[in-house]
Design a protein around this motif. Structure first.
Motif, PDB file in Angstrom:
ATOM      1  N   ARG A  79       0.821  -1.212   0.000  1.00  0.00           N
ATOM      2  CA  ARG A  79       0.000   0.000   0.000  1.00  0.00           C
ATOM      3  C   ARG A  79       0.855   1.261   0.000  1.00  0.00           C
ATOM      4  O   ARG A  79       0.481   2.274  -0.612  1.00  0.00           O
ATOM      5  CB  ARG A  79      -0.936  -0.022   1.206  1.00  0.00           C
ATOM      6  CG  ARG A  79      -2.001  -1.123   1.135  1.00  0.00           C
ATOM      7  CD  ARG A  79      -2.798  -1.014  -0.144  1.00  0.00           C
ATOM      8  NE  ARG A  79      -3.756  -2.110  -0.298  1.00  0.00           N
ATOM      9  CZ  ARG A  79      -4.513  -2.280  -1.368  1.00  0.00           C
ATOM     10  NH1 ARG A  79      -4.422  -1.431  -2.381  1.00  0.00           N
ATOM     11  NH2 ARG A  79      -5.355  -3.300  -1.442  1.00  0.00           N
ATOM     12  N   GLU A  82       2.029   1.700  -3.504  1.00  0.00           N
ATOM     13  CA  GLU A  82       0.897   2.128  -4.338  1.00  0.00           C
ATOM     14  C   GLU A  82       0.645   3.627  -4.188  1.00  0.00           C
ATOM     15  O   GLU A  82       0.463   4.341  -5.186  1.00  0.00           O
ATOM     16  CB  GLU A  82      -0.358   1.352  -3.954  1.00  0.00           C
ATOM     17  CG  GLU A  82      -1.585   1.779  -4.740  1.00  0.00           C
ATOM     18  CD  GLU A  82      -2.859   1.175  -4.184  1.00  0.00           C
ATOM     19  OE1 GLU A  82      -3.919   1.340  -4.832  1.00  0.00           O
ATOM     20  OE2 GLU A  82      -2.804   0.567  -3.103  1.00  0.00           O
ATOM     21  N   ARG A  86       1.106   6.529  -7.134  1.00  0.00           N
ATOM     22  CA  ARG A  86       0.010   7.419  -7.512  1.00  0.00           C
ATOM     23  C   ARG A  86       0.455   8.878  -7.490  1.00  0.00           C
ATOM     24  O   ARG A  86       0.105   9.665  -8.375  1.00  0.00           O
ATOM     25  CB  ARG A  86      -1.172   7.226  -6.562  1.00  0.00           C
ATOM     26  CG  ARG A  86      -1.917   5.920  -6.734  1.00  0.00           C
ATOM     27  CD  ARG A  86      -3.148   5.860  -5.852  1.00  0.00           C
ATOM     28  NE  ARG A  86      -3.803   4.568  -5.926  1.00  0.00           N
ATOM     29  CZ  ARG A  86      -4.681   4.224  -6.876  1.00  0.00           C
ATOM     30  NH1 ARG A  86      -5.002   5.123  -7.809  1.00  0.00           N
ATOM     31  NH2 ARG A  86      -5.222   3.035  -6.898  1.00  0.00           N
ATOM     32  N   VAL A  95      -3.466   3.250 -11.346  1.00  0.00           N
ATOM     33  CA  VAL A  95      -2.551   2.437 -10.544  1.00  0.00           C
ATOM     34  C   VAL A  95      -3.375   1.352  -9.854  1.00  0.00           C
ATOM     35  O   VAL A  95      -4.333   1.653  -9.128  1.00  0.00           O
ATOM     36  CB  VAL A  95      -1.805   3.282  -9.494  1.00  0.00           C
ATOM     37  CG1 VAL A  95      -0.874   2.402  -8.661  1.00  0.00           C
ATOM     38  CG2 VAL A  95      -1.008   4.391 -10.170  1.00  0.00           C
ATOM     39  N   HIS A  96      -3.018   0.104 -10.101  1.00  0.00           N
ATOM     40  CA  HIS A  96      -3.730  -1.033  -9.514  1.00  0.00           C
ATOM     41  C   HIS A  96      -2.728  -1.984  -8.872  1.00  0.00           C
ATOM     42  O   HIS A  96      -1.624  -2.178  -9.381  1.00  0.00           O
ATOM     43  CB  HIS A  96      -4.542  -1.796 -10.564  1.00  0.00           C
ATOM     44  CG  HIS A  96      -5.547  -0.948 -11.279  1.00  0.00           C
ATOM     45  ND1 HIS A  96      -6.742  -0.568 -10.708  1.00  0.00           N
ATOM     46  CD2 HIS A  96      -5.521  -0.399 -12.523  1.00  0.00           C
ATOM     47  CE1 HIS A  96      -7.424   0.170 -11.562  1.00  0.00           C
ATOM     48  NE2 HIS A  96      -6.707   0.293 -12.678  1.00  0.00           N
ATOM     49  N   THR A  97      -3.107  -2.581  -7.750  1.00  0.00           N
ATOM     50  CA  THR A  97      -2.289  -3.604  -7.115  1.00  0.00           C
ATOM     51  C   THR A  97      -2.779  -4.974  -7.558  1.00  0.00           C
ATOM     52  O   THR A  97      -3.849  -5.113  -8.177  1.00  0.00           O
ATOM     53  CB  THR A  97      -2.369  -3.494  -5.584  1.00  0.00           C
ATOM     54  OG1 THR A  97      -3.709  -3.795  -5.163  1.00  0.00           O
ATOM     55  CG2 THR A  97      -1.993  -2.090  -5.118  1.00  0.00           C
ATOM     56  N   ASP A 100      -6.195  -5.743  -6.435  1.00  0.00           N
ATOM     57  CA  ASP A 100      -7.281  -5.171  -7.226  1.00  0.00           C
ATOM     58  C   ASP A 100      -7.516  -5.958  -8.506  1.00  0.00           C
ATOM     59  O   ASP A 100      -8.670  -6.131  -8.942  1.00  0.00           O
ATOM     60  CB  ASP A 100      -6.970  -3.709  -7.575  1.00  0.00           C
ATOM     61  CG  ASP A 100      -6.751  -2.850  -6.334  1.00  0.00           C
ATOM     62  OD1 ASP A 100      -7.390  -3.130  -5.310  1.00  0.00           O
ATOM     63  OD2 ASP A 100      -5.920  -1.918  -6.401  1.00  0.00           O
TER      64      ASP A 100
END
Length: 251
Positions: A79, A82, A86, A95-97, A100
Motif C-alpha cells: 500500500r 501504491e 500514484r 494504478v492497480h495492485t 485489485d
C-alpha cells in the motif's frame, strides 16, 4: 513462446491480435525458444514473451508503453508503494495492485490461512491432551510424595502451583524444541527452494518463509493451553487426603 505450441526454435510464425484501437493486426516472428512457465490451464496456451519493439509494432502503440509492472521484495509495503506511485504518475494514470486485479488470489490466501488455522488447532489440541495425560500419570505415580508434602504442612495451593508449572515447563520445552527444528527446516528450504516439475516441462519454484508474529503467538498459545491442560491433574493432586495419600491411595 509457450510449450503447448510444440514448435522448434527457428521456425517462423504469425501472431494475430487486435491493437489498442481494436483493429486486427498481424506480425511475422521467428520462434526463439520455449518458456519455463508451469502448465496452468488457461495460462500457458495464451502466454508468450516477445521484445518490446515487436509488441509495440503488433499492438500499434507507436513506441509507447501502455502498462508498467512493479515487483516488490516485501508485500508489507504494497500500500505504501501504491500511494507513492500514484503521487509520482499523477491523476492521468491508473494504478492497480495485484489485490485489485486478482481478488480471487486474495480470497485463496484467506482460505489457506483458515485451513492452516484449523490444522494448527487440531495439532495443539492433540498436544494439550497429551500434556493432560502425562500430568495425570505423573500425579498418580507421586501419590505418596504428595501425601508426605501435605503431611509436613505444604499448602494445597502450592501443590496446585507445582503441577501447573511442571505442565507449563513441559509444554514450553517441547514448543521451543519444535520451533527450533521447524525454523531451521524452513530456513534451509528458503535457501535451496522447493522445485516442483509439471507435466510438459514447467517448473514452479517455491521459497517458504516464516512469520515471527505467528511463531510468537503459537508459543504464547502453547503456554496458556498447557496451564489449562495441567489444571485438572493439579487440582486432583491438591485435593488429596494426606492420610490416604501416604497409604498410596488417591482420595
Amino acid at each position: 513462446l509457450v510449450r503447448r505450441l510444440n514448435w522448434k526454435p527457428g521456425q517462423p510464425a504469425a501472431l494475430l491480435t487486435n491493437d489498442v484501437d481494436g483493429v486486427f493486426n498481424a506480425l511475422d516472428v521467428t520462434l526463439r525458444g520455449t518458456s519455463g512457465l508451469p502448465n496452468v490451464p488457461g495460462v500457458e496456451a495464451r502466454t508468450m514473451m516477445m521484445t518490446l519493439a515487436a509488441a509495440q509494432q503488433l499492438l500499434r502503440t507507436d513506441n509507447r508503453v501502455t502498462e508498467l509492472a512493479l515487483g516488490l521484495d516485501d508485500q508489507k509495503h504494497l500500500r505504501a508503494v501504491e500511494a507513492a506511485v500514484r503521487v509520482a504518475v499523477g491523476p492521468d494514470y491508473e494504478v492497480h495492485t495485484w489485490e485489485d486485479l486478482a481478488p480471487q488470489l486474495l480470497q485463496e490466501e484467506h482460505n489457506q490461512e483458515i485451513i492452516f488455522g484449523v490444522f494448527v488447532g487440531i495439532f495443539i489440541l492433540a498436544a494439550l491432551l497429551g500434556i493432560t495425560n502425562t500430568m495425570l500419570v505423573n500425579m498418580l505415580e507421586r501419590i505418596r510424595e504428595i501425601g508426605t508434602m501435605l503431611a509436613i504442612g505444604a499448602r494445597r495451593k502450592r501443590i496446585l502451583t507445582l503441577f501447573i508449572l511442571e505442565g507449563l515447563l513441559l509444554a514450553l520445552l517441547g514448543c521451543f524444541a519444535g520451533m527450533a527444528v521447524a525454523l531451521s527446516l524452513v530456513a534451509w528450504l528458503h535457501h535451496v527452494g522447493i522445485h516442483l516439475k509439471f507435466i510438459g516441462g514447467g517448473i514452479l519454484h517455491i521459497y517458504p518463509f516464516t512469520n515471527p508474529l505467528q511463531a510468537g503467538a503459537l508459543t504464547v498459545l502453547c503456554g496458556v493451553g498447557a496451564v489449562v491442560a495441567s489444571y485438572f491433574p493439579a487440582s486432583r493432586a491438591s485435593r488429596m487426603s494426606p492420610v490416604r495419600a501416604l497409604m498410596g491411595n488417591e482420595g
